[in-house]
Scaffold this active site. Structure first.
Site, PDB file in Angstrom:
ATOM      1  N   GLU A   1      25.515 -22.531  -0.477  1.00 11.99           N
ATOM      2  CA  GLU A   1      24.461 -23.124  -1.193  1.00 11.99           C
ATOM      3  C   GLU A   1      22.780 -22.632  -0.276  1.00 11.99           C
ATOM      4  O   GLU A   1      22.925 -22.584   0.944  1.00 11.99           O
ATOM      5  CB  GLU A   1      24.064 -24.690  -0.698  1.00 11.99           C
ATOM      6  CG  GLU A   1      24.658 -25.628  -1.864  1.00 11.99           C
ATOM      7  CD  GLU A   1      24.163 -25.780  -3.183  1.00 11.99           C
ATOM      8  OE1 GLU A   1      22.846 -25.157  -3.530  1.00 11.99           O
ATOM      9  OE2 GLU A   1      24.871 -26.114  -4.303  1.00 11.99           O
TER      10      GLU A   1
ATOM     11  N   THR B   1      19.571 -24.714  -3.704  1.00  9.04           N
ATOM     12  CA  THR B   1      19.739 -25.856  -3.562  1.00  9.04           C
ATOM     13  C   THR B   1      18.970 -26.662  -4.760  1.00  9.04           C
ATOM     14  O   THR B   1      19.263 -27.763  -5.252  1.00  9.04           O
ATOM     15  CB  THR B   1      19.318 -26.548  -2.153  1.00  9.04           C
ATOM     16  OG1 THR B   1      18.167 -25.864  -2.027  1.00  9.04           O
ATOM     17  CG2 THR B   1      20.065 -26.182  -1.206  1.00  9.04           C
TER      18      THR B   1
ATOM     19  N   HIS C   1      26.169 -19.136  -9.624  1.00  8.48           N
ATOM     20  CA  HIS C   1      26.724 -20.287 -10.257  1.00  8.48           C
ATOM     21  C   HIS C   1      26.363 -20.092 -11.874  1.00  8.48           C
ATOM     22  O   HIS C   1      27.197 -20.531 -12.408  1.00  8.48           O
ATOM     23  CB  HIS C   1      25.981 -21.677  -9.775  1.00  8.48           C
ATOM     24  CG  HIS C   1      26.273 -22.894 -10.080  1.00  8.48           C
ATOM     25  ND1 HIS C   1      25.785 -24.023  -9.882  1.00  8.48           N
ATOM     26  CD2 HIS C   1      27.621 -23.049 -10.623  1.00  8.48           C
ATOM     27  CE1 HIS C   1      26.430 -25.077 -10.169  1.00  8.48           C
ATOM     28  NE2 HIS C   1      27.888 -24.772 -10.917  1.00  8.48           N
TER      29      HIS C   1
ATOM     30  N   ASP D   1      20.971 -21.204 -11.323  1.00  7.99           N
ATOM     31  CA  ASP D   1      20.893 -20.567  -9.732  1.00  7.99           C
ATOM     32  C   ASP D   1      22.057 -19.414  -9.676  1.00  7.99           C
ATOM     33  O   ASP D   1      23.052 -19.622 -10.050  1.00  7.99           O
ATOM     34  CB  ASP D   1      21.113 -21.727  -8.940  1.00  7.99           C
ATOM     35  CG  ASP D   1      22.408 -22.512  -9.308  1.00  7.99           C
ATOM     36  OD1 ASP D   1      22.871 -22.848 -10.167  1.00  7.99           O
ATOM     37  OD2 ASP D   1      23.192 -22.990  -8.246  1.00  7.99           O
TER      38      ASP D   1
ATOM     39  N   HIS E   1      24.571 -20.210  -4.802  1.00  4.35           N
ATOM     40  CA  HIS E   1      23.813 -21.262  -5.573  1.00  4.35           C
ATOM     41  C   HIS E   1      22.614 -21.336  -4.945  1.00  4.35           C
ATOM     42  O   HIS E   1      22.266 -20.778  -3.636  1.00  4.35           O
ATOM     43  CB  HIS E   1      24.308 -22.777  -5.160  1.00  4.35           C
ATOM     44  CG  HIS E   1      25.666 -22.912  -5.651  1.00  4.35           C
ATOM     45  ND1 HIS E   1      25.823 -23.752  -6.596  1.00  4.35           N
ATOM     46  CD2 HIS E   1      26.979 -22.778  -5.062  1.00  4.35           C
ATOM     47  CE1 HIS E   1      27.274 -23.731  -7.102  1.00  4.35           C
ATOM     48  NE2 HIS E   1      27.997 -22.906  -6.035  1.00  4.35           N
TER      49      HIS E   1
END
Ligand code: ZN
Length: 287
Positions: free
Chosen positions: A127, A64, A169, A179, A62
């Site tokens: 992340e 953030t 993601h 993302d 991912h």
């Protein structure tokens, strides 16, 4: 660099900024990090048990998508936000672990891949600190990419995660998420054995399938995307979801043009990926 300054001026210029630790994490029980690449543990309040003891065999990457790292860490660790990830990779390459790998972090949301829908139970979520499309979408620094690569390599070895199950993601939630996005250098990770990748086919003029197209060609495209793992029904109609899945595919595998239109390069790249998948990977998704 301004005149008169030097990278070797004093030790302060090299000192790393302390990590922002949210107040809500201060009293939480810490844990031993799962990866030797971790520099700090900041426990998150947000996690649970993996469903039916499912062992993770997938990594979901991912960004953030927030203006600053402080806000991102607070969001991912504070009680009540209902989001978390196992790891947070900072722009300078430092790696924070906030949920033990054995636990189920809350990073994927409503998602699907290869017919499986509880992606949080089968995956490890990472992340990557980056402001994302809504805040200017900067390039990922090479130190950060090196850190993500080392972290993923370790997880793949320890957890036996196959390359084709290192995903974005946007791959598992194409209708909702972009993302880590088209600037994420999947090809560099693949050079280090992380992720499944083929050289994308060149973009050329020619016939395309796009929103509104109907027929067997559309159905074949949907079946091919589903065989790779994407959550898409074979309806034969190039609808909004088909466009979003094609865009997600391009964002990951053909990032030179992300337009949701299935052109020749998109087809060719998809079929080379399918033909280079291990046989057991194809058995699951085709329905
Ligand atoms: Zn995400």
């Amino acid at each position: 660099m301004p005149l008169g300054s030097s990278p070797f001026n004093g030790s302060d210029s090299k000192r790393q900024r302390p990590l922002p630790i949210p107040r809500t994490s201060a009293g939480m029980t810490t844990f031993t990090p799962d990866s030797s690449t971790v520099s700090d543990v900041i426990p998150s309040a947000n996690y649970g048990d993996r469903n039916k003891g499912r062992l993770p065999d997938m990594i979901v990457l991912h960004y953030t998508g927030m203006p600053d790292v402080e806000g991102a860490i607070t969001q991912l660790c504070s009680a009540g936000t209902d989001v978390s990830a196992h790891y947070i990779v900072l722009e300078d390459g430092r790696i924070v672990q906030s949920v033990p790998e054995a636990r189920r972090a809350w990073h994927a949301g409503v998602s699907s891949w290869s017919g499986e829908e509880d992606i949080n139970s089968c995956s490890i979520g990472i992340e990557i600190v980056n402001r994302g499309h809504d805040w200017g979408y900067p390039d990922f620094p090479s130190r950060q990419i090196a850190a993500v690569t080392a972290l993923c390599r370790g997880i793949m070895l320890r957890r036996n995660v196959p390359s084709h199950r290192v995903l974005g993601h946007s791959d598992v939630a194409p209708a909702r998420k972009k993302d880590p996005g088209e600037k994420f250098p999947w090809h560099s990770l693949a050079n280090s054995g992380v992720g499944h990748w083929v050289q994308p086919a060149a973009i050329v003029r020619g016939e395309t399938l796009k929103l509104g197209s109907i027929g067997d060609d559309v159905r074949d495209l949907q079946l091919a995307l589903a065989r790779y793992g994407y959550g898409i029904p074979a309806t034969g109609k190039y609808d909004g979801l088909t466009m979003e899945v094609v865009a997600a595919f391009q964002r990951h595998f053909r990032p030179a043009r992300v337009d949701g239109i299935a052109d020749r390069s998109t087809f060719t790249t998809l079929h080379s990926l399918l033909s280079s998948l291990p046989a057991e990977a194809l058995a699951v998704a085709a329905k």
